[in-house]
Design a protein around this motif. Sequence first.
Motif, PDB file in Angstrom:
ATOM      1  N   ARG A  19       9.529   1.245  -6.408  1.00 47.55           N
ATOM      2  CA  ARG A  19       8.551   0.231  -6.852  1.00 47.55           C
ATOM      3  C   ARG A  19       7.672  -0.202  -5.681  1.00 47.55           C
ATOM      4  O   ARG A  19       8.061  -0.162  -4.518  1.00 47.55           O
ATOM      5  N   ALA A  21       5.432  -3.674  -4.812  1.00 51.33           N
ATOM      6  CA  ALA A  21       5.458  -5.040  -5.356  1.00 51.33           C
ATOM      7  C   ALA A  21       4.525  -5.982  -4.593  1.00 51.33           C
ATOM      8  O   ALA A  21       4.966  -6.873  -3.882  1.00 51.33           O
ATOM      9  N   PRO A  22       3.221  -5.811  -4.737  1.00 47.38           N
ATOM     10  CA  PRO A  22       2.281  -6.659  -3.995  1.00 47.38           C
ATOM     11  C   PRO A  22       2.120  -8.061  -4.600  1.00 47.38           C
ATOM     12  O   PRO A  22       2.366  -8.264  -5.792  1.00 47.38           O
ATOM     13  N   SER A  23       1.710  -8.999  -3.772  1.00 52.61           N
ATOM     14  CA  SER A  23       1.409 -10.365  -4.224  1.00 52.61           C
ATOM     15  C   SER A  23      -0.096 -10.507  -4.362  1.00 52.61           C
ATOM     16  O   SER A  23      -0.827 -10.211  -3.407  1.00 52.61           O
ATOM     17  N   GLU A  55       3.794  -9.672  -7.849  1.00 54.45           N
ATOM     18  CA  GLU A  55       4.628 -10.779  -7.377  1.00 54.45           C
ATOM     19  C   GLU A  55       3.776 -12.047  -7.277  1.00 54.45           C
ATOM     20  O   GLU A  55       3.391 -12.491  -6.196  1.00 54.45           O
ATOM     21  N   TYR A 212      10.890 -16.058  -2.855  1.00 50.60           N
ATOM     22  CA  TYR A 212      10.750 -14.599  -2.764  1.00 50.60           C
ATOM     23  C   TYR A 212      12.129 -13.930  -2.835  1.00 50.60           C
ATOM     24  O   TYR A 212      12.327 -12.968  -3.584  1.00 50.60           O
ATOM     25  N   VAL A 216      12.896 -11.423  -6.039  1.00 54.97           N
ATOM     26  CA  VAL A 216      12.852  -9.986  -5.756  1.00 54.97           C
ATOM     27  C   VAL A 216      14.191  -9.320  -6.120  1.00 54.97           C
ATOM     28  O   VAL A 216      14.233  -8.218  -6.680  1.00 54.97           O
ATOM     29  N   ARG A 230       9.783  -0.466   1.747  1.00 54.49           N
ATOM     30  CA  ARG A 230       8.867  -1.562   2.111  1.00 54.49           C
ATOM     31  C   ARG A 230       8.806  -1.645   3.628  1.00 54.49           C
ATOM     32  O   ARG A 230       9.578  -0.979   4.329  1.00 54.49           O
ATOM     33  N   LEU A 234       9.978  -6.802   6.451  1.00 54.37           N
ATOM     34  CA  LEU A 234      10.885  -7.377   5.444  1.00 54.37           C
ATOM     35  C   LEU A 234      12.342  -6.984   5.685  1.00 54.37           C
ATOM     36  O   LEU A 234      13.227  -7.417   4.944  1.00 54.37           O
TER      37      LEU A 234
HETATM   38  N1  GLU Z   1       5.634  -9.155  -2.574  1.00 47.85           N
HETATM   39  C1  GLU Z   1       6.015  -8.836  -1.231  1.00 47.85           C
HETATM   40  C2  GLU Z   1       4.771  -8.719  -0.355  1.00 47.85           C
HETATM   41  O1  GLU Z   1       3.677  -8.713  -0.835  1.00 47.85           O
HETATM   42  C3  GLU Z   1       6.781  -7.534  -1.121  1.00 47.85           C
HETATM   43  C4  GLU Z   1       8.141  -7.636  -1.697  1.00 47.85           C
HETATM   44  C5  GLU Z   1       9.062  -6.485  -1.402  1.00 47.85           C
HETATM   45  O2  GLU Z   1       8.609  -5.337  -1.256  1.00 47.85           O
HETATM   46  O3  GLU Z   1      10.259  -6.720  -1.353  1.00 47.85           O
HETATM   47  O4  GLU Z   1       4.877  -8.627   0.830  1.00 47.85           O
END
Ligand code: GLU
Length: 297
Positions: A19, A21-23, A55, A212, A216, A230, A234
């Motif tokens: 996946r 998962a951008p904000s 996200e 978050y 997540v 990712r 993170l």
């Molecule tokens: N939404 C997070 C972001 O934009 C990424 C979350 C993830 O990959 O765990 O940095």
Amino acid sequence: MTKEPTSKAELGAGPRVFRFAPSPNGYLHRGHAYSALLNHRAAEVTGSRLLLRIEDIDLTRARAEFETAIYEDLGWLGLTWEEPVMRQSERFDAYREALAALDRLGLLYPSFMSRREIAAATASSDWPCDPDGTTLYPGVEREWSKARREAEMARGQPYALRLDMTRALDGLPALSWREADPFAQEAPATRAADPAAWGDVVLARKALPASYHLSVVVDDAFQGVTDIVRGLDLQPSTSVHRVLQTLLDLPEPGYFHHRLILDETGAKLAKSRGSETIRARRDAGESREALIAGLGL
Ligand code: GLU
């Protein structure tokens, strides 16, 4: 690539699930492009599924125009993903259920201290920070009586829900995760988790139904994500995610934390610093091929 099945999700039949998962709180930059392309290629070479998750849990920062731009920019990069796309703003009930489960375990407590009060209470120069560089919460409200908490609530004081990390880790085995480059034919490495470095993390706030970390973990499990690719920024968060997955009895995904794309000054790209966006480069005439080649892909 063959691997021993080591998680509940992998024991299930079917393809692996990646996946991105951008904000939607800004336009995507080259770091996002790198992460999205890596997920896309990993899914392709392993015959896996690829999900896109929006996200947008922080409703004060998420904007529809940025969500639309995510689809446009990823489309311009040549990426495809499964429809329908899930948004975190549709998942508040699931986060509430997860909080209720942690509460039943006696692991949550309300924390009324503002950031300023925390800074004042920890004003010594050698007070530690968490891996994000935020002052470690001193835990003063952890042992407050029920009466005192109720009194604060009755006064209408806003509060966050924090995880009592010491109590959460009590009785758990030492936690770790599996880290493996999806393009390498290597057995995963075992990485030791260090959740104590985060202290009593916030899992929800008044204006934020889940942090978050909580959202997540709940969503990756709900969507059957088996492989999380990712950025290295993170990686420290994975320690908290392993605690929550264990407490909530969720499957353990595999992880790959990739290198970060840096700007000319060697700094990490960030929306908050106004790093150059994919669309700015496209509008300036850069081709998709040139942008991808510039990422070293
Ligand atoms: N939404 C997070 C972001 O934009 C990424 C979350 C993830 O990959 O765990 O940095």
